[in-house]
Structures are given as structure tokens and as C-alpha cells.
Motif scaffolding. Structure first.
Motif, PDB file in Angstrom:
ATOM      1  N   LEU A 167       0.838  -1.204   0.000  1.00 32.18           N
ATOM      2  CA  LEU A 167       0.000   0.000   0.000  1.00 32.18           C
ATOM      3  C   LEU A 167       0.870   1.251   0.000  1.00 32.18           C
ATOM      4  N   ALA A 168       1.915   1.255   0.823  1.00 27.23           N
ATOM      5  CA  ALA A 168       2.813   2.414   0.889  1.00 27.23           C
ATOM      6  C   ALA A 168       3.460   2.683  -0.468  1.00 27.23           C
ATOM      7  N   ILE A 169       3.896   1.635  -1.135  1.00 25.89           N
ATOM      8  CA  ILE A 169       4.520   1.803  -2.451  1.00 25.89           C
ATOM      9  C   ILE A 169       3.499   2.325  -3.461  1.00 25.89           C
ATOM     10  N   ALA A 170       2.308   1.734  -3.456  1.00 31.87           N
ATOM     11  CA  ALA A 170       1.273   2.183  -4.400  1.00 31.87           C
ATOM     12  C   ALA A 170       0.933   3.654  -4.184  1.00 31.87           C
ATOM     13  N   LEU A 171       0.740   4.037  -2.931  1.00 33.16           N
ATOM     14  CA  LEU A 171       0.401   5.436  -2.648  1.00 33.16           C
ATOM     15  C   LEU A 171       1.572   6.376  -2.935  1.00 33.16           C
ATOM     16  N   ALA A 172       2.806   5.916  -2.734  1.00 34.01           N
ATOM     17  CA  ALA A 172       3.966   6.744  -3.060  1.00 34.01           C
ATOM     18  C   ALA A 172       3.990   7.065  -4.554  1.00 34.01           C
ATOM     19  N   PHE A 173       3.694   6.067  -5.384  1.00 31.33           N
ATOM     20  CA  PHE A 173       3.650   6.322  -6.827  1.00 31.33           C
ATOM     21  C   PHE A 173       2.482   7.230  -7.188  1.00 31.33           C
ATOM     22  N   VAL A 174       1.317   6.994  -6.620  1.00 35.12           N
ATOM     23  CA  VAL A 174       0.149   7.824  -6.925  1.00 35.12           C
ATOM     24  C   VAL A 174       0.422   9.283  -6.543  1.00 35.12           C
ATOM     25  N   PHE A 175       0.884   9.499  -5.315  1.00 40.59           N
ATOM     26  CA  PHE A 175       1.137  10.875  -4.870  1.00 40.59           C
ATOM     27  C   PHE A 175       2.340  11.480  -5.590  1.00 40.59           C
ATOM     28  N   GLY A 176       3.395  10.702  -5.784  1.00 43.29           N
ATOM     29  CA  GLY A 176       4.577  11.211  -6.489  1.00 43.29           C
ATOM     30  C   GLY A 176       4.233  11.666  -7.898  1.00 43.29           C
ATOM     31  N   TYR A 177       3.512  10.818  -8.643  1.00 40.78           N
ATOM     32  CA  TYR A 177       3.100  11.200  -9.990  1.00 40.78           C
ATOM     33  C   TYR A 177       2.144  12.395  -9.964  1.00 40.78           C
ATOM     34  N   SER A 178       1.207  12.403  -9.023  1.00 41.71           N
ATOM     35  CA  SER A 178       0.222  13.494  -9.000  1.00 41.71           C
ATOM     36  C   SER A 178       0.873  14.841  -8.699  1.00 41.71           C
ATOM     37  N   PHE A 179       1.939  14.832  -7.901  1.00 40.96           N
ATOM     38  CA  PHE A 179       2.624  16.089  -7.600  1.00 40.96           C
ATOM     39  C   PHE A 179       3.372  16.625  -8.817  1.00 40.96           C
ATOM     40  N   THR A 180       3.575  15.788  -9.817  1.00 42.84           N
ATOM     41  CA  THR A 180       4.157  16.245 -11.084  1.00 42.84           C
ATOM     42  C   THR A 180       3.058  16.548 -12.097  1.00 42.84           C
ATOM     43  N   ILE A 181       2.044  15.702 -12.166  1.00 37.64           N
ATOM     44  CA  ILE A 181       0.981  15.861 -13.156  1.00 37.64           C
ATOM     45  C   ILE A 181       0.246  17.191 -12.989  1.00 37.64           C
ATOM     46  N   ALA A 182      -0.099  17.552 -11.761  1.00 37.79           N
ATOM     47  CA  ALA A 182      -0.897  18.767 -11.547  1.00 37.79           C
ATOM     48  C   ALA A 182      -0.234  20.017 -12.119  1.00 37.79           C
ATOM     49  N   PRO A 183       1.030  20.318 -11.795  1.00 40.01           N
ATOM     50  CA  PRO A 183       1.622  21.534 -12.365  1.00 40.01           C
ATOM     51  C   PRO A 183       1.837  21.446 -13.878  1.00 40.01           C
ATOM     52  N   VAL A 184       2.088  20.237 -14.385  1.00 42.42           N
ATOM     53  CA  VAL A 184       2.266  20.084 -15.828  1.00 42.42           C
ATOM     54  C   VAL A 184       0.940  20.351 -16.541  1.00 42.42           C
ATOM     55  N   MET A 185      -0.158  19.909 -15.961  1.00 40.26           N
ATOM     56  CA  MET A 185      -1.470  20.204 -16.546  1.00 40.26           C
ATOM     57  C   MET A 185      -1.787  21.692 -16.461  1.00 40.26           C
ATOM     58  N   ARG A 186      -1.387  22.331 -15.356  1.00 37.08           N
ATOM     59  CA  ARG A 186      -1.587  23.780 -15.250  1.00 37.08           C
ATOM     60  C   ARG A 186      -0.799  24.525 -16.324  1.00 37.08           C
ATOM     61  N   ALA A 187       0.285  23.918 -16.799  1.00 40.42           N
ATOM     62  CA  ALA A 187       1.088  24.537 -17.849  1.00 40.42           C
ATOM     63  C   ALA A 187       0.466  24.331 -19.232  1.00 40.42           C
ATOM     64  N   GLY A 188      -0.627  23.575 -19.301  1.00 36.45           N
ATOM     65  CA  GLY A 188      -1.347  23.464 -20.561  1.00 36.45           C
ATOM     66  C   GLY A 188      -1.423  22.077 -21.178  1.00 36.45           C
ATOM     67  N   LEU A 189      -0.768  21.083 -20.619  1.00 36.04           N
ATOM     68  CA  LEU A 189      -0.846  19.744 -21.178  1.00 36.04           C
ATOM     69  C   LEU A 189      -2.124  19.051 -20.720  1.00 36.04           C
TER      70      LEU A 189
END
Length: 140
Positions: A37-59
Motif C-alpha cells: 500500500l505504501a509503495i502504491a500510494l507513493a507512486f500515486v502521490f509522487g506522480y500526481s505532484f508532477t501531473i498537476a503543475p504540468v497540466m496547469r502549464a497546458g498539457l
């Protein structure tokens, strides 16, 4: 900027790791499902902390997910290997309760060591134009 993006990813990864270990411990789970569970959530949160600002940049979501996968997979993998290995090596850490100093100290030590190991890995990737160098143009 790329180091800043790296810190966002590692922060997300750490949040996911902590949540996973806390949830698994609170539910009285065995070590293996707690770490899974810790590994799964680490990937989910790690990716989401990158995805959100990249989407704000227009992707769009698909493109942002591709950027996050390219930028974060190695970083999160290294962080998860190191911090979970440390938790497994500290006697009693995975059996300690949420009200235990051993639980929280072990988690803090594991995350600190993982951070120290992962930052140079990320810097090496960035120097090679990989990892968070891919995200650099999207973070503002």
C-alpha cells in the motif's frame, strides 16, 4: 527549476509512503500488504505532484501522465526501495504501533535516508537530460 520539480515528486512520494504505512499499521495489516500500500500510494502521490503543475502549464491528462512517468519512475522507485528497506531493517519498526516513538522515528529515518540517496540520483538524471529535466519546461 528541475530540482524544484524533483522536490515536488519526492514530497508526494513521501506523503504516499507515510499514508500507506500509517493506514496499514492502523488497520493491523501484516508487513507485506502495508508496504505494498505504501509503495502504491507513493507512486500515486509522487506522480500526481508532477501531473498537476504540468497540466496547469497546458498539457492534457494523457500527455501530463506521460511526462510524469518519464520524469518520476526512477526517482520514486529508488526512494521506495531505500525507505522500505530501511523500515524492514530496523528491528520492530513494522510491528510498532502508531503511538510508538519507534514507529515514527523509523519512518523519519527511512525517509531521510531515502531522500539523501534519491537526490543525487535525480541530479544525475537531470544532467543527462532525463528524469525531471523532462518536466523543467512545464514547471513555473
Amino acid at each position: 527549476m528541475a530540482i524544484s520539480a524533483t522536490l515536488h515528486c519526492l514530497t508526494g512520494c513521501a506523503i504516499g509512503e507515510v499514508l500507506g504505512v500509517v493506514i496499514g499499521t492502523a488497520l493491523g495489516w501484516e508487513t507485506a500488504p502495508t508496504i505494498a500500500l505504501a509503495i502504491a500510494l507513493a507512486f500515486v502521490f509522487g506522480y500526481s505532484f508532477t501531473i498537476a503543475p504540468v497540466m496547469r502549464a497546458g498539457l492534457g491528462l494523457g500527455a501530463a501522465l506521460g511526462v510524469a512517468l518519464a520524469a518520476d519512475t526512477i526517482s520514486i522507485t529508488v526512494m521506495e526501495i531505500v525507505d522500505n528497506a530501511i523500515l524492514l531493517l530496523i528491528p520492530g519498526a513494522m510491528d510498532a504501533g502508531l503511538d510508538s516513538v519507534l514507529f515514527w522515528a523509523s519512518l523519519a529515518i527511512a525517509l531521510a535516508v531515502a531522500f539523501v540517496v534519491t537526490v543525487p540520483v535525480n541530479r544525475a538524471l537531470i544532467r543527462r537530460g532525463k528524469g525531471h529535466a523532462v518536466v523543467h519546461r512545464y514547471h513555473h
